[in-house]
Design an enzyme around this catalytic site. Sequence first.
Site, short mmCIF file in Angstrom:
data_model
loop_
_atom_site.label_atom_id
_atom_site.label_comp_id
_atom_site.label_asym_id
_atom_site.label_seq_id
_atom_site.Cartn_x
_atom_site.Cartn_y
_atom_site.Cartn_z
N ASP A 28 56.62 -24.75 36.18
CA ASP A 28 57.76 -24.36 36.95
C ASP A 28 57.52 -24.29 38.43
O ASP A 28 56.76 -23.33 38.78
CB ASP A 28 58.22 -22.90 36.28
CG ASP A 28 58.69 -23.08 34.86
OD1 ASP A 28 58.30 -24.02 33.94
OD2 ASP A 28 59.10 -22.12 34.27
N LYS A 65 66.19 -25.17 36.79
CA LYS A 65 66.14 -23.98 36.66
C LYS A 65 66.73 -23.18 37.69
O LYS A 65 66.54 -23.47 39.06
CB LYS A 65 64.81 -23.63 36.52
CG LYS A 65 64.35 -21.96 36.37
CD LYS A 65 62.92 -21.67 35.81
CE LYS A 65 62.71 -20.26 36.06
NZ LYS A 65 61.03 -20.29 35.85
N LYS A 88 67.63 -24.21 32.46
CA LYS A 88 66.95 -23.02 32.16
C LYS A 88 67.59 -22.07 33.34
O LYS A 88 67.15 -21.71 34.42
CB LYS A 88 65.54 -23.13 32.42
CG LYS A 88 64.89 -21.64 32.36
CD LYS A 88 63.19 -21.64 32.38
CE LYS A 88 62.59 -20.32 32.28
NZ LYS A 88 60.95 -20.19 32.28
#
Length: 306
Positions: A143, A206, A242
């Site tokens: 991430d 995300k 996400k």
Amino acid sequence: MNRNKLVKNIPDFKLSPTVDKVGVEERVARFQTRSIKNESKVQGLKMVLNMIDLTTLEGKDTPGKVRQLCYKAQHLHDLQDGLPTVAAICVYPTMVAEAKKALGNSGVKVASVSTAFPSGQSTMEIKLLDTKFAVENGADEIDMVISRGKFLAGDYNFVFDEIAAIKEACGKARLKVIFETGELASLDQVRRASDIAMYAGADFIKTSTGKIQPAATMQVTYTMLCAIKDFYRKTGVKVGMKPAGGISSSKLALHNLVMVKETLGSEWLTNDWFRFGASSLANDVLMQLVKQETGHYQSADYFSID
């Protein structure tokens, strides 16, 4: 179309579509009128659990705390039968090896933040070392945060090249690209960041680090889902989503699933393509599932904090 061919067809990101804010507000309001009950609700709640990335990203993290979280990932509530595991555990790079060992062959993925999370304020050399360290220790997913300063200054090529370089450093690990949407000024910028990340190689996009508010509003998530839909139509390449931060209730999580289904379709309703970055959400979902089975709410004391 594979990623290499996509690189030859990079659009001008200054021309990313603008977002009709009023239209987004109206669409999101309609998603929130949907009512899900009985068996469909139970199925939806279990789906939510299976899409959660349980996260600990604190300076006081220890191997013991990470092992405790890994146990919870596999045993969400031992008094309740038939529960799935969560999708992944998300930790700092120095805790990846501990998480990997604790999770074993459970099927729960290990995700690691990188690129000088959460600020992204470091050199490219450090960001690559950060990423490679996590991957070499067994991270299944990375991430990364984008350089928001460069993005807000309009240096889109810098942001694109940085994401592409981190993607290459990931090897077989999947890459989630975090925009920190609370620092972006408009939905137009959220849309542009989405386009840059997907063309640069993101496997997931995300919303947030969880450190800045507002985070995963439904308006921001819907804007990113629309970008994914357009990208898929143009390239045939699927990208996951996400939302992270700010989703703490079962009701809001279910509304997000309705939004995903009606925007991208049912094939995105698996943890391969949709995740919740919301550790506090798990216990609320568990309380709702117990309520569905027994007709009564259990005290929060019956559910583990980590």
